[in-house]
Design a protein around this motif. Structure first.
Motif: not given
Length: 471
Positions: A4-8, A39-47, A51-52
């Motif tokens: 998910k984080r790679r999809a950013l 950065t904030a989105e990566r932290q959020r996507l730990v959950d 959704a991305v």
């Protein structure tokens, strides 16, 4: 890193999005904002349940973050508190001519400490000294960064290491824990209080005078009033006592009006010229209270004492810059030359607004505000009493009109909804600051003036984010 984080997207991808490209901010700010957003989105996507977001959503979120980073940390607000000269909201606003003078000073070199006639170094006080002397009747004048500084400097110059005699009833404390005893101690004076809280007599001062006396001080009790069985010593008598014993007499006026307030239909307020006429050697007062100018402390008085004050080492540390002096000069010129000072000085214009004018404003705004409120709020128009503020005339109030918003329902829900409403109004593009009182939010309209402000107030109500009541 999870899939998910790679999809950013990369920062450069977002930078090339049309919404970001079209924004007028610089490249450096855009890149910073987008990095923080990702950065904030990566932290959020730990959950893993998160959704991305799609590219468009991220770009628009980036634009919002750019706006947030570039916003002022002291935004313009609608002051609907009922306090006209509100310290926390910047006190007085400047007259148009003062704003123009300040702008010119910011953009161009000035002959600030340069004597045009001689071509040599001059004194920056020359910009305003003659005007201050003309308006107060003083022989000389100087300016520092606020009235607290003026008091400290004057006490330090005239009484350091010696006793400063003051009535016990005038040992004031104003905002920010500014206490006269502490200020005397900081200035090197030895406090000698005389009389009692409610009654002080001439013989109290006579008895206290001695070889250790440096000066006599009178402080204007601007932020409170003692009523009933009281007695104070008039300035003229204090001046006589001080001069008979060869010591200076200082008056701290605090607010320092430069016009007859009673003639404008307002409560009377002491003016510096009255203290000078009574024999004061030094008078201190503020520039940004009733005077309606920029923040500064004004010191006027005898040439001997003002020169003594100007030679003190603290004077350079407390001096004001060309911006303040330019705005102050323009304000003082209005006091000297204006045919309608109440119209030309914004603070006086607000203070002299009629209740009928304010009521008409309330009637125009009420339908729009009522339409923006959830169903569990009631709106009414009521008379109110406004304050001058900043320690000026603490007992007197000005008749006005307010829009009053009251929540319905049981008590705990009403309290919660009132806090939610107050917060929602403060989060508008131009925050609305009101006053909580008696289970309601009062929006005193004395300081909301003109069609432009009314239109701006109404238009932003569509952005009011206040949820409907929940059980």
């Amino acid at each position: 890193m999870s899939d998910k984080r790679r999809a950013l997207p990369a920062v450069d991808t977002l930078l090339s999005h049309p919404a970001v490209v079209q924004h007028g901010a610089g490249h450096r700010l855009k890149r910073r904002a987008l990095r923080e957003l990702l950065t904030a989105e990566r932290q959020r996507l730990v959950d893993e349940t998160s959704a991305v977001p799609d590219l468009d959503s991220l770009a628009y979120a980036g634009v919002v973050h750019i706006e947030w980073l570039s916003r002022s940390r002291a935004p313009s607000v609608f002051n609907l508190t009922g306090t006209v000269i509100h310290t926390n909201l910047g006190r007085s606003t400047l007259a148009e001519s003062a704003v123009m003078a300040l702008t010119r000073a910011a953009c161009e070199p000035l002959a600030l400490e340069y004597d045009i006639e001689s071509g040599r170094r001059g004194d920056r006080d020359h910009m305003v000294e003659a005007l201050l002397c003309e308006l107060t009747g003083a022989e000389a004048a100087t300016v520092v960064n606020n009235n607290a500084a003026a008091v400290v400097l004057a006490l330090s110059a005239m009484g350091a290491g010696r006793e400063a005699i003051i009535s016990r009833g005038e040992l004031i404390e104003i905002g920010g824990a500014f206490r006269m005893p502490d200020i005397m101690h900081a200035s090197g004076c030895i406090l000698r209080e005389v009389g009692t809280t409610n009654r002080t007599h001439a013989w109290d001062f006579e008895s206290a005078l001695g070889e250790a006396t440096g000066l006599i001080v009178k402080a204007h009790t601007s932020n409170y009033a003692v009523e009933g069985f009281t007695s104070t010593v008039e300035e003229r008598e204090l001046a006589r006592i001080a001069h008979h014993h060869g010591v200076p007499f200082m008056v701290d006026l605090g607010s320092g009006a430069l016009t007859d307030m009673a003639a404008l239909g307002l409560p009377d307020e002491a003016q510096p010229y009255e203290s000078i006429e009574a024999g004061a050697d030094v008078v201190t007062f503020s520039g940004d209270k009733l005077l309606g100018g920029p923040q500064c402390g004004l010191i006027v008085g005898s040439r001997e004492q003002i020169e003594r004050i100007k030679r003190h080492p603290l004077k350079r540390a407390l001096r004001v810059d060309k911006l303040i002096l330019s705005a102050l000069e323009a304000t003082l010129l209005l006091y000297r030359d204006s045919d309608d000072i109440a119209a030309d000085i914004p603070t006086l214009r607000l203070l002299t607004r009629s209740e009928a004018e304010i009521a008409a404003c309330a009637e125009r705004l009420a339908p729009a505000l009522a339409g923006a409120l959830p169903a569990d709020f009631e709106l009414s128009q009521r008379p109110c009493r406004s304050q001058l503020g900043s320690g000026a005339l603490p007992v007197d109030r000005l008749p006005g009109q307010a829009l009053v918003v009251t929540p319905t329902g049981e008590r705990r829900r009403r309290e919660r909804r009132l806090r939610e409403l107050e917060q929602a109004l403060r989060q508008l593009p131009r925050p609305v600051v009101g006053r909580l009182h008696d289970g309601a939010l009062w929006l005193d309209l004395r300081c909301l003036v003109g069609a432009a402000d009314e239109t701006a107030f109404i238009q932003q109500l569509g952005a009011l984010q206040l949820a409907q009541a929940t059980p």
